[in-house]
Write a protein that holds these residues in place. Structure first.
Motif, PDB file in Angstrom:
ATOM      1  N   LEU A  36      31.375  48.418  44.765  1.00 29.13           N
ATOM      2  CA  LEU A  36      31.766  47.372  43.827  1.00 29.13           C
ATOM      3  C   LEU A  36      33.270  47.170  43.847  1.00 29.13           C
ATOM      4  O   LEU A  36      34.024  48.129  43.977  1.00 29.13           O
ATOM      5  CB  LEU A  36      31.245  47.632  42.414  1.00 29.13           C
ATOM      6  N   ILE A  37      33.637  45.906  43.750  1.00 31.47           N
ATOM      7  CA  ILE A  37      35.051  45.535  43.830  1.00 31.47           C
ATOM      8  C   ILE A  37      35.415  44.661  42.638  1.00 31.47           C
ATOM      9  O   ILE A  37      34.669  43.755  42.274  1.00 31.47           O
ATOM     10  CB  ILE A  37      35.338  44.758  45.134  1.00 31.47           C
ATOM     11  N   GLY A  38      36.541  44.962  42.060  1.00 27.44           N
ATOM     12  CA  GLY A  38      37.047  44.097  40.985  1.00 27.44           C
ATOM     13  C   GLY A  38      37.215  44.801  39.655  1.00 27.44           C
ATOM     14  O   GLY A  38      37.886  44.290  38.766  1.00 27.44           O
ATOM     15  N   LEU A  39      36.590  45.968  39.496  1.00 25.14           N
ATOM     16  CA  LEU A  39      36.725  46.706  38.238  1.00 25.14           C
ATOM     17  C   LEU A  39      37.683  47.882  38.421  1.00 25.14           C
ATOM     18  O   LEU A  39      37.901  48.361  39.539  1.00 25.14           O
ATOM     19  CB  LEU A  39      35.369  47.234  37.768  1.00 25.14           C
ATOM     20  N   ASP A  40      38.251  48.355  37.294  1.00 25.83           N
ATOM     21  CA  ASP A  40      39.070  49.575  37.326  1.00 25.83           C
ATOM     22  C   ASP A  40      38.139  50.780  37.368  1.00 25.83           C
ATOM     23  O   ASP A  40      36.977  50.701  36.974  1.00 25.83           O
ATOM     24  CB  ASP A  40      39.903  49.706  36.042  1.00 25.83           C
ATOM     25  N   ILE A  97      47.059  38.408  36.322  1.00 25.50           N
ATOM     26  CA  ILE A  97      45.636  38.239  36.033  1.00 25.50           C
ATOM     27  C   ILE A  97      44.849  39.432  36.562  1.00 25.50           C
ATOM     28  O   ILE A  97      45.085  39.915  37.667  1.00 25.50           O
ATOM     29  CB  ILE A  97      45.071  36.912  36.619  1.00 25.50           C
ATOM     30  N   GLU A  98      43.935  39.905  35.722  1.00 30.07           N
ATOM     31  CA  GLU A  98      43.090  41.020  36.141  1.00 30.07           C
ATOM     32  C   GLU A  98      41.892  40.478  36.911  1.00 30.07           C
ATOM     33  O   GLU A  98      41.334  39.424  36.548  1.00 30.07           O
ATOM     34  CB  GLU A  98      42.580  41.782  34.915  1.00 30.07           C
ATOM     35  N   LEU A  99      41.493  41.218  37.933  1.00 27.08           N
ATOM     36  CA  LEU A  99      40.362  40.769  38.750  1.00 27.08           C
ATOM     37  C   LEU A  99      39.102  40.591  37.909  1.00 27.08           C
ATOM     38  O   LEU A  99      38.307  39.686  38.119  1.00 27.08           O
ATOM     39  CB  LEU A  99      40.089  41.777  39.873  1.00 27.08           C
ATOM     40  N   LYS A 100      38.927  41.486  36.919  1.00 25.44           N
ATOM     41  CA  LYS A 100      37.679  41.396  36.146  1.00 25.44           C
ATOM     42  C   LYS A 100      37.627  40.135  35.277  1.00 25.44           C
ATOM     43  O   LYS A 100      36.536  39.659  34.946  1.00 25.44           O
ATOM     44  CB  LYS A 100      37.438  42.658  35.324  1.00 25.44           C
ATOM     45  N   VAL A 101      38.790  39.591  34.943  1.00 24.94           N
ATOM     46  CA  VAL A 101      38.811  38.326  34.188  1.00 24.94           C
ATOM     47  C   VAL A 101      38.251  37.216  35.083  1.00 24.94           C
ATOM     48  O   VAL A 101      37.414  36.410  34.653  1.00 24.94           O
ATOM     49  CB  VAL A 101      40.259  37.997  33.725  1.00 24.94           C
ATOM     50  N   ILE A 102      38.701  37.237  36.330  1.00 29.94           N
ATOM     51  CA  ILE A 102      38.196  36.232  37.282  1.00 29.94           C
ATOM     52  C   ILE A 102      36.698  36.454  37.513  1.00 29.94           C
ATOM     53  O   ILE A 102      35.912  35.503  37.564  1.00 29.94           O
ATOM     54  CB  ILE A 102      38.956  36.332  38.627  1.00 29.94           C
ATOM     55  N   GLY A 103      36.313  37.726  37.626  1.00 31.39           N
ATOM     56  CA  GLY A 103      34.904  38.049  37.845  1.00 31.39           C
ATOM     57  C   GLY A 103      34.024  37.539  36.719  1.00 31.39           C
ATOM     58  O   GLY A 103      32.957  36.954  36.961  1.00 31.39           O
ATOM     59  N   LYS A 104      34.468  37.759  35.484  1.00 30.48           N
ATOM     60  CA  LYS A 104      33.675  37.301  34.330  1.00 30.48           C
ATOM     61  C   LYS A 104      33.576  35.779  34.316  1.00 30.48           C
ATOM     62  O   LYS A 104      32.530  35.213  33.997  1.00 30.48           O
ATOM     63  CB  LYS A 104      34.325  37.799  33.030  1.00 30.48           C
ATOM     64  N   TYR A 105      34.673  35.130  34.669  1.00 26.57           N
ATOM     65  CA  TYR A 105      34.666  33.669  34.700  1.00 26.57           C
ATOM     66  C   TYR A 105      33.720  33.181  35.811  1.00 26.57           C
ATOM     67  O   TYR A 105      32.951  32.230  35.623  1.00 26.57           O
ATOM     68  CB  TYR A 105      36.088  33.142  34.932  1.00 26.57           C
ATOM     69  N   ALA A 106      33.774  33.880  36.953  1.00 28.57           N
ATOM     70  CA  ALA A 106      32.961  33.460  38.111  1.00 28.57           C
ATOM     71  C   ALA A 106      31.461  33.626  37.851  1.00 28.57           C
ATOM     72  O   ALA A 106      30.652  32.884  38.408  1.00 28.57           O
ATOM     73  CB  ALA A 106      33.367  34.249  39.351  1.00 28.57           C
ATOM     74  N   VAL A 107      31.101  34.594  37.004  1.00 29.18           N
ATOM     75  CA  VAL A 107      29.676  34.765  36.680  1.00 29.18           C
ATOM     76  C   VAL A 107      29.145  33.510  35.997  1.00 29.18           C
ATOM     77  O   VAL A 107      28.050  33.030  36.285  1.00 29.18           O
ATOM     78  CB  VAL A 107      29.469  35.998  35.769  1.00 29.18           C
ATOM     79  N   LYS A 108      29.968  32.934  35.103  1.00 30.10           N
ATOM     80  CA  LYS A 108      29.539  31.735  34.369  1.00 30.10           C
ATOM     81  C   LYS A 108      29.780  30.457  35.153  1.00 30.10           C
ATOM     82  O   LYS A 108      29.167  29.426  34.880  1.00 30.10           O
ATOM     83  CB  LYS A 108      30.288  31.663  33.038  1.00 30.10           C
ATOM     84  N   LEU A 142      24.931  48.183  39.219  1.00 33.25           N
ATOM     85  CA  LEU A 142      25.574  47.112  39.985  1.00 33.25           C
ATOM     86  C   LEU A 142      25.393  45.761  39.286  1.00 33.25           C
ATOM     87  O   LEU A 142      26.312  44.929  39.264  1.00 33.25           O
ATOM     88  CB  LEU A 142      25.026  47.061  41.419  1.00 33.25           C
ATOM     89  N   LEU A 143      24.218  45.565  38.692  1.00 31.86           N
ATOM     90  CA  LEU A 143      23.984  44.319  37.934  1.00 31.86           C
ATOM     91  C   LEU A 143      24.914  44.245  36.728  1.00 31.86           C
ATOM     92  O   LEU A 143      25.528  43.202  36.445  1.00 31.86           O
ATOM     93  CB  LEU A 143      22.530  44.256  37.449  1.00 31.86           C
ATOM     94  N   MET A 144      25.019  45.378  36.019  1.00 30.55           N
ATOM     95  CA  MET A 144      25.896  45.412  34.845  1.00 30.55           C
ATOM     96  C   MET A 144      27.358  45.198  35.248  1.00 30.55           C
ATOM     97  O   MET A 144      28.121  44.550  34.530  1.00 30.55           O
ATOM     98  CB  MET A 144      25.759  46.766  34.112  1.00 30.55           C
ATOM     99  N   ALA A 145      27.712  45.738  36.393  1.00 33.85           N
ATOM    100  CA  ALA A 145      29.102  45.593  36.868  1.00 33.85           C
ATOM    101  C   ALA A 145      29.444  44.128  37.107  1.00 33.85           C
ATOM    102  O   ALA A 145      30.545  43.671  36.803  1.00 33.85           O
ATOM    103  CB  ALA A 145      29.292  46.412  38.140  1.00 33.85           C
ATOM    104  N   ARG A 146      28.481  43.382  37.617  1.00 39.20           N
ATOM    105  CA  ARG A 146      28.680  41.940  37.826  1.00 39.20           C
ATOM    106  C   ARG A 146      29.009  41.262  36.495  1.00 39.20           C
ATOM    107  O   ARG A 146      29.920  40.450  36.402  1.00 39.20           O
ATOM    108  CB  ARG A 146      27.416  41.305  38.408  1.00 39.20           C
ATOM    109  N   GLU A 147      28.218  41.603  35.482  1.00 44.70           N
ATOM    110  CA  GLU A 147      28.423  41.012  34.155  1.00 44.70           C
ATOM    111  C   GLU A 147      29.791  41.388  33.594  1.00 44.70           C
ATOM    112  O   GLU A 147      30.415  40.629  32.858  1.00 44.70           O
ATOM    113  CB  GLU A 147      27.339  41.501  33.183  1.00 44.70           C
ATOM    114  N   GLU A 148      30.244  42.591  33.953  1.00 43.44           N
ATOM    115  CA  GLU A 148      31.538  43.080  33.454  1.00 43.44           C
ATOM    116  C   GLU A 148      32.721  42.517  34.247  1.00 43.44           C
ATOM    117  O   GLU A 148      33.867  42.815  33.931  1.00 43.44           O
ATOM    118  CB  GLU A 148      31.578  44.615  33.509  1.00 43.44           C
ATOM    119  N   GLY A 149      32.430  41.764  35.303  1.00 43.15           N
ATOM    120  CA  GLY A 149      33.517  41.114  36.029  1.00 43.15           C
ATOM    121  C   GLY A 149      33.753  41.618  37.445  1.00 43.15           C
ATOM    122  O   GLY A 149      34.759  41.270  38.061  1.00 43.15           O
ATOM    123  N   ALA A 150      32.841  42.434  37.986  1.00 43.82           N
ATOM    124  CA  ALA A 150      32.992  42.841  39.384  1.00 43.82           C
ATOM    125  C   ALA A 150      32.789  41.616  40.267  1.00 43.82           C
ATOM    126  O   ALA A 150      31.821  40.879  40.098  1.00 43.82           O
ATOM    127  CB  ALA A 150      31.973  43.919  39.739  1.00 43.82           C
TER     128      ALA A 150
END
Lengths: 104, 303
Positions: free
Chosen positions: B136-140, A63-74, B179-187
């Motif tokens: 920011l943590i979580g993005l490539d 699992i990619e961290l950003k997948v979890i991040g996107k899910y966590a936003v919602k 940073l706000l956009m990064a959150r939306e992108e999954g950070a």
């Protein structure tokens, strides 16, 4: 897709409780599913990340961290119980986690 | 039994003092208070009045750097006096000044002057423009670069802390929006730093060169052990190398992840974070390897 058994649920709960007791230096008996991670334990998103890493290794998750991040936003997590539920979903669905939103 | 191979690492500057590690390190606070008093006499009288609760100056970017430096220097001095000596010293970002003090290349006052001149040179360079930094943590890395390109943000990635953990510097509004956009992108974690200077940002070159001129007459001696460059992971062994690094450090991107890997490959198995924060030790949880990364609190327990 992993099947979540009662023993997985127990194991995840145990890991999460022990983790926060140690990290936040509180007695484990003071933690329950309704405990607020931020207000009651002074926890933060780095702890959440650390837990994800622990579960990724333990269950060999893809699992990619950003997948979890996107899910966590919602689906923001506030309590220990919600966190456990999310970890179980991550273990169960891995990189297909976001498909849950499409289905619902 | 062969001795433990270790490195002292020095954090940039504290964002709070809630932990203040080193509480139980014998002699630490006496040494720290002595350094505060000395610094109060030399660069800023308010330093002598510092305390962790009511007068901690956390809102003051320059004083916070002085205090972090003094705290770090006091810690490493105590450790060395206890015969805990590193093979290398490495300063994370503005931690470079404490690393030089630790390696015996500069005295306490010279480090304070470096901090003062660097801050003044860079502030003068940026003028009235609002700049900032964020983490920011979580993005490539590619995800972040894409976000920057897509919106034409005047931002650069200025440090990589772990595989998915980055620091950015640039225009304040761009950093906040990104940073706000990064959150939306999954950070999973995205927050700004309370700084006005975008350290390690390439557009600071002029200010850095002005800094280089202002420190020409400050003495730098050969280090007792190599200091590691966070820019290219070279071993810095001469005053000339160190002088160049001090300037480059202000406007070049760093890579902490590569630096830690480099040290691990050299056989370093213990890292001691000498400073008022535990940030680097926490970051190490996301870097694999057979090593221990400990804070001053752990030193008290295990030595």
């Amino acid at each position: 897709m992993a099947k979540i058994t009662e023993s997985t649920r127990k194991e995840v709960k145990e890991i999460v409780y022990n983790f926060f007791a140690e990290e936040c230096e509180v007695d484990k008996s003071r933690i329950n599913d309704n405990t607020s991670i931020i207000k009651d334990l002074d926890g933060d998103s780095l702890m959440f990340l650390e837990l994800i890493e622990i579960f990724k290794k333990k269950y060999n998750l893809d699992i990619e961290l950003k997948v979890i991040g996107k899910y966590a936003v919602k689906h923001p997590v506030a309590t220990i119980g919600q966190l456990i539920d999310m970890q179980l979903l991550i273990i169960e669905h891995e990189n297909r986690l976001l498909e849950l939103d499409i289905k619902s | 039994m062969s001795p433990t191979r270790l490195v002292f690492v020095f954090p940039a500057f504290a964002s709070d003092y809630t932990d203040h590690p080193g509480n139980d390190l014998p002699g630490f606070f006496e040494q720290f208070n002595l350094f505060l008093y000395e610094a109060g006499n030399r660069v800023d009288p308010s330093l002598a009045e510092f305390d962790f609760e009511s007068k901690n100056y956390l809102g003051d970017e320059l004083i916070t750097q002085y205090i972090t430096y003094l705290y770090s220097c006091a810690a490493s001095k105590i450790l060395r006096e206890k015969q805990i000596k590193p093979e290398y010293s490495a300063g994370y970002s503005m931690g470079i000044y404490a690393a030089l003090f630790d390696a015996g290349s500069i005295n306490l006052e010279t480090g304070l002057r470096f901090i003062q001149y660097a801050y003044q040179s860079l502030k003068s360079e940026i003028g009235g423009t609002a700049y900032g930094m964020g983490t920011l943590i979580g993005l490539d890395k590619q995800d972040i670069e894409q976000l920057i390109r897509k919106s034409n943000f005047r931002i650069e990635i200025t440090n990589q802390n772990a595989s998915h953990s980055f620091v950015v510097s640039g225009l304040l509004n761009d950093v906040s929006e990104m940073l706000l956009m990064a959150r939306e992108e999954g950070a999973l974690h995205a927050r700004s730093f309370t700084v006005s200077v975008p350290y390690h940002y390439s557009r600071l070159e002029k200010g850095a060169l002005f800094f280089a001129q202002s420190i020409v007459n400050l003495e730098i001696s050969p280090p007792s052990n190599p200091v590691i460059s966070l820019i290219d992971q070279r071993e810095l062994k001469s005053p000339d190398d160190l002088r160049k690094e001090l300037t480059s450090n202000l406007y070049h991107p760093l890579n902490w992840l590569k630096t830690q890997h480099w040290l691990q490959q050299k056989g370093i198995c213990r890292f001691i974070e000498c400073g008022p924060s535990k940030g680097l030790a926490k970051n190490a949880r996301f870097i694999e390897g057979d090593y221990r990364f400990i804070t001053l609190d752990d030193v008290t327990l295990h030595n």
